[in-house]
Design an enzyme around this catalytic site. Structure first.
Site, PDB file in Angstrom:
ATOM      1  N   CYS A  17       0.490  -0.916   0.376  1.00  0.00           N
ATOM      2  CA  CYS A  17       0.280   0.302  -0.340  1.00  0.00           C
ATOM      3  C   CYS A  17       0.624   1.183  -0.338  1.00  0.00           C
ATOM      4  CB  CYS A  17      -0.719  -0.010   1.269  1.00  0.00           C
ATOM      5  SG  CYS A  17      -1.685   1.655   1.798  1.00  0.00           S
ATOM      6  N   ASP A  38      -1.654  16.505  -1.969  1.00  0.00           N
ATOM      7  CA  ASP A  38      -1.852  15.799  -3.024  1.00  0.00           C
ATOM      8  C   ASP A  38      -0.666  15.432  -4.407  1.00  0.00           C
ATOM      9  OD1 ASP A  38      -4.287  13.767  -4.605  1.00  0.00           O
ATOM     10  OD2 ASP A  38      -3.374  14.595  -5.424  1.00  0.00           O
ATOM     11  N   ASN A  59     -13.015   9.130  -1.707  1.00  0.00           N
ATOM     12  CA  ASN A  59     -13.952   8.299  -2.987  1.00  0.00           C
ATOM     13  C   ASN A  59     -14.260   6.705  -2.466  1.00  0.00           C
ATOM     14  OD1 ASN A  59     -13.986   9.822  -4.797  1.00  0.00           O
ATOM     15  ND2 ASN A  59     -11.703  10.135  -5.282  1.00  0.00           N
ATOM     16  N   HIS A 101      -8.876   7.357   2.827  1.00  0.00           N
ATOM     17  CA  HIS A 101      -8.258   9.585   2.733  1.00  0.00           C
ATOM     18  C   HIS A 101      -9.887  10.280   2.408  1.00  0.00           C
ATOM     19  CE1 HIS A 101      -7.644   7.278  -1.365  1.00  0.00           C
ATOM     20  NE2 HIS A 101      -7.918   8.299  -1.835  1.00  0.00           N
ATOM     21  N   HIS A 141      -9.660  13.318   0.641  1.00  0.00           N
ATOM     22  CA  HIS A 141      -9.505  15.093  -0.216  1.00  0.00           C
ATOM     23  C   HIS A 141      -9.563  16.418   0.704  1.00  0.00           C
ATOM     24  CE1 HIS A 141      -7.932  12.632  -4.122  1.00  0.00           C
ATOM     25  NE2 HIS A 141      -9.382  11.861  -3.383  1.00  0.00           N
TER      26      HIS A 141
HETATM   27  P1  AMP Z   1      -8.425   8.627  -5.140  1.00  0.00           P
HETATM   28  O1  AMP Z   1      -8.461   8.688  -6.691  1.00  0.00           O
HETATM   29  O2  AMP Z   1      -9.225   8.617  -4.289  1.00  0.00           O
HETATM   30  O3  AMP Z   1      -8.183   7.266  -4.387  1.00  0.00           O
HETATM   31  O4  AMP Z   1      -7.209   9.846  -5.098  1.00  0.00           O
HETATM   32  C1  AMP Z   1      -5.897   9.021  -4.730  1.00  0.00           C
HETATM   33  C2  AMP Z   1      -5.050  10.314  -4.659  1.00  0.00           C
HETATM   34  O5  AMP Z   1      -4.082   9.650  -4.088  1.00  0.00           O
HETATM   35  C3  AMP Z   1      -4.847  11.204  -5.976  1.00  0.00           C
HETATM   36  O6  AMP Z   1      -5.511  12.433  -5.577  1.00  0.00           O
HETATM   37  C4  AMP Z   1      -3.582  11.040  -6.362  1.00  0.00           C
HETATM   38  O7  AMP Z   1      -2.993  12.085  -6.670  1.00  0.00           O
HETATM   39  C5  AMP Z   1      -3.184  11.291  -4.969  1.00  0.00           C
HETATM   40  N1  AMP Z   1      -1.828  10.339  -4.593  1.00  0.00           N
HETATM   41  C6  AMP Z   1      -1.217   8.669  -5.111  1.00  0.00           C
HETATM   42  N2  AMP Z   1       0.507   8.669  -4.928  1.00  0.00           N
HETATM   43  C7  AMP Z   1       0.764   9.900  -4.065  1.00  0.00           C
HETATM   44  C8  AMP Z   1       1.668  10.050  -3.501  1.00  0.00           C
HETATM   45  N3  AMP Z   1       2.997   8.774  -3.445  1.00  0.00           N
HETATM   46  N4  AMP Z   1       1.262  11.580  -2.895  1.00  0.00           N
HETATM   47  C9  AMP Z   1       0.872  12.461  -3.222  1.00  0.00           C
HETATM   48  N5  AMP Z   1      -0.424  12.010  -3.180  1.00  0.00           N
HETATM   49  C10 AMP Z   1      -0.815  11.020  -4.696  1.00  0.00           C
END
Ligand code: AMP
Length: 114
Positions: free
Chosen positions: A3, A29, A86, A99, A101
């Site tokens: 993860c 993000d 989400n 998480h 946002h």
């Molecule tokens: P979700 O679609 O709700 O699962 O959003 C996942 C979010 O995680 C997306 O907005 C990505 O840009 C963000 N994300 C993925 N990897 C990283 C990372 N290493 N550091 C910061 N944000 C990330």
């Protein structure tokens, strides 16, 4: 452990941390969708909101208290912010570690289904 957010919690993948306490971590993000775009996560691995159990009640509250603190830090507590979770494939969830946002810093568009 595969993860990506657990790896951020343990420090093996870097992140821009904005908030941390015993149970919660928040970081920027990497693909911001607004001037302020912060992800707020529990340190405990929970894959989706569907996997939250009654014993996690306090932890979910902790995420919301963290959101308030972060909004204050970011200067958007008064101007407003949006929290989005989400859950599952149709929502667009791509990281399966729960998480929120936190989006802010401009007038956000109306929510729509697409
Ligand atoms: P979700 O679609 O709700 O699962 O959003 C996942 C979010 O995680 C997306 O907005 C990505 O840009 C963000 N994300 C993925 N990897 C990283 C990372 N290493 N550091 C910061 N944000 C990330």
């Amino acid at each position: 452990m595969s993860c990506i957010f657990c790896k951020i919690v343990e420090g093996s993948i870097p992140s821009t941390k904005v908030y941390e306490n015993e149970h919660v971590l928040a970081f920027r993000d990497i693909q911001p969708a607004a001037p302020v775009h912060i992800l707020i996560i529990p340190k405990k691995h929970i894959a989706t909101m569907n996997d939250v159990e009654p014993d996690d009640r306090g932890l979910i509250g902790d995420l919301h208290i963290a959101a308030q603190e972060i909004a204050k830090q970011e200067g958007v507590f008064e101007s407003g912010y949006r929290l989005i979770n989400n859950c599952g494939a149709d929502s667009g969830q791509v990281v399966f570690h729960i998480h929120y946002h936190l989006l802010a810093g401009e007038k956000l568009g109306a929510l729509n289904a697409k």
